[in-house]
Design an enzyme around this catalytic site. Structure first.
Site, PDB file in Angstrom:
ATOM      1  N   ARG A   1       0.722  -1.285   0.181  1.00 50.24           N
ATOM      2  CA  ARG A   1       0.128  -0.068   0.090  1.00 50.24           C
ATOM      3  C   ARG A   1       0.592   1.208  -0.244  1.00 50.24           C
ATOM      4  O   ARG A   1       0.206   2.466  -0.092  1.00 50.24           O
ATOM      5  CB  ARG A   1      -0.987  -0.148   1.185  1.00 50.24           C
TER       6      ARG A   1
ATOM      7  N   TYR B   1      38.807  28.720  -6.592  1.00 46.61           N
ATOM      8  CA  TYR B   1      38.598  27.558  -7.497  1.00 46.61           C
ATOM      9  C   TYR B   1      39.267  27.709  -8.647  1.00 46.61           C
ATOM     10  O   TYR B   1      38.663  28.673  -9.428  1.00 46.61           O
ATOM     11  CB  TYR B   1      37.296  26.923  -7.369  1.00 46.61           C
TER      12      TYR B   1
ATOM     13  N   ASN C   1      34.957  44.588   6.941  1.00 40.89           N
ATOM     14  CA  ASN C   1      33.839  44.802   6.172  1.00 40.89           C
ATOM     15  C   ASN C   1      34.082  44.254   4.682  1.00 40.89           C
ATOM     16  O   ASN C   1      34.742  44.692   4.145  1.00 40.89           O
ATOM     17  CB  ASN C   1      33.608  46.356   6.330  1.00 40.89           C
TER      18      ASN C   1
END
Ligand code: UD1
Ligand code: CA
Length: 456
Positions: free
Chosen positions: A14, A387, A377
């Protein structure tokens, strides 16, 4: 000596799924894992899982859990037949040695309830029963006039009168191991379903003058089984409201306990506030006074006291010190570490990077593989180019640095303490401390230029 046998051979038609039923999840964890974890809380000698349909997938989930054994049942011929398959693995020959039978699709029976069942057993048999207003479908507990348990009758085998009994069998029982072996060998399948019923051991115990006791669960949801997606969803909600209730009891504020989802463990200090629609996964720890805004996802996160996470933020594998401020719409990925009072604002992604105290990236930035000192900041649109297509490189930004908007820091690169980087800079070499560094093509205005127009 305690053996736990978990029945998990059923197919779960079911559920309408390729996945074996017991691998479907409640609160992010496979139902069978809930059962195994609750069983473990009883310190059993052995945990034996009876598998059938989808056996390989089920076994794979427990591949690295050496305290779990498997036996095969195929084809399934009833709950008694299922437990019979586990007999060769059962330890113990004394009446004090116990076998506890649990169900892989009844995931939330709590250790406290099971402990009570084991205590109720004494040297006899104990079954977990409860009274239901709508007992249809369940096996019924037949008692004598003096109230002693006589046997269990399955719904399909019950007489009209027996169908009026509202005390039902949850299926869970604790038996003396040597007697259980004997009773299982005596089972017959001459019943309405042609199955070997585990429930028939109750009748055998009575025949053998072994005392039969009943114990009851603390909560109705503990013994709810899952046979369909509807029941899975209902049990999920029941468990989530239980988890919410436990947090409320500990003093956590939940804006709406019915819109709270915990799929793991959540530890909270005092006066933690959690708004609606949040999902907590894995191990999450929120220290005193943490405030989580609406619709946030926190996965394996530890937030220091007073940290505020605003709406729609996604945090995974991140940590903050006190009073950090995150979001709205922030993304902290694994290895993000924010110091005290640090801030990460909207559309800022931080991965494998640490912010020192008071450092800020308030808008539209990617900070990856970086170490920021204190009071840094980061202007809007700043990107650490970490990368090169093959390897990751580090960016180091020392204390009191000001990075102008739209800066690219091509790693590896170091920005010295107190440096200022002009807006729009592509920084390809390290910038010295306390100086202004910028890379910018000169601005020019072309006299006499005319904007092109469409040809008619
Ligand atoms: C069983 C009980 C019933 C009880 C009900 C509670 C029996 C005969 N009946 O009925 O008294 O009220 O649970 O929910 O025990 N399973 C196997 N192999 C099998 C058959 C079942 O591993 O051959 C597993 C199923 O996967 C499931 C559990 O045993 O986890 C219960 O089986 P199910 O068919 O649902 O039992 P019921 O007929 O509902
Ligand atoms: Ca059932």
């Amino acid at each position: 000596m305690l053996n736990v046998v978990i029945l998990a051979a059923g197919m779960g038609k079911r559920m309408q799924s390729e996945l074996p039923k017991v691998l479907h999840r409640i609160a992010g964890k496979a139902m069978l894992e809930h059962v195994v974890d609750n069983a473990r809380a009883l310190n059993p000698e052995r945990i034996i899982i009876v598998v059938g349909h989808g056996a390989e997938q089920v076994q794979a989930l427990f591949a690295d859990q050496k305290d779990v054994r498997f036996v095969q049942q195929y084809p399934p011929q009833g709950t008694g037949h299922a437990v019979q398959q586990a007999v060769p693995e059962l330890m113990g020959y004394e009446p004090t040695h116990t076998t506890l039978v649990l169900y892989g699709d009844v995931p939330l029976v709590q250790p406290a309830t099971l402990q009570r069942l084991l205590e109720a057993r004494g040297q006899g048999l104990a079954i977990l029963t409860e009274k239901l207003e709508q007992p249809a479908g369940y096996g019924r507990i037949v008692r004598s006039e003096s109230g002693e348990i006589v046997r269990i009758v399955e719904h399909k085998d019950a007489t009209e009168h027996e169908l009026t009994i509202n005390e039902v069998n949850t299926g869970i029982l604790a038996a003396p191991t040597p007697q259980l072996r004997d009773w299982l060998s005596r089972l017959r399948n001459d019943n309405a379903q042609g199955e070997y019923y585990l429930t028939d051991v109750v009748g055998f115990a009575v025949e053998d003058q072994v005392p039969v006791q009943a114990a009851h669960p603390d909560f109705a949801w503990e013994t709810l089984g899952v046979n369909s997606r509807i029941q899975q969803a209902e049990l999920e909600r029941a468990w989530q409201s239980e988890q919410a209730r436990r947090l409320l009891e500990q003093g956590v504020t939940l804006a709406d306990p019915s819109r709270f989802d915990l799929r793991g463990e959540l530890r909270c200090g005092r006066d933690v506030y959690i708004d609606v629609g949040c999902v907590f996964e894995g191990q999450v720890e929120l220290e005193d006074g943490v405030h989580i805004g609406p619709h946030c996802v926190l996965n394996n996160v530890k937030l220091g006291a007073g940290t505020v996470v605003q709406a729609f933020s996604h945090l995974e594998g991140a940590q903050t010190a006190t009073q950090a401020k995150i979001g709205p719409f922030a993304r902290l990925r694994p290895g993000a570490r924010l110091g005290a009072n640090a801030q990460v604002g909207n559309f800022v992604e931080v991965k494998n990077a640490s912010f020192g105290a008071e450092s800020k990236a308030s808008h539209l930035s990617y900070i990856g593989d970086a170490t920021l000192g204190e009071r840094v900041n980061i202007g809007a649109g700043t990107i650490t180019c970490n990368y090169d297509g093959a390897n990751k490189h580090q960016t180091i930004i020392e204390d009191d640095v000001f990075i102008g908007s739209d800066t690219q820091l091509v790693a590896p690169v170091i920005v010295g303490a107190g440096a200022t980087i002009g807006a729009g800079t592509t920084l390809t070499r390290s910038a010295p401390a306390a100086k202004l560094t910028l890379s910018r093509s000169h601005q020019q205005t072309v006299e006499g230029w005319v904007r092109p127009t469409k040809k008619k």
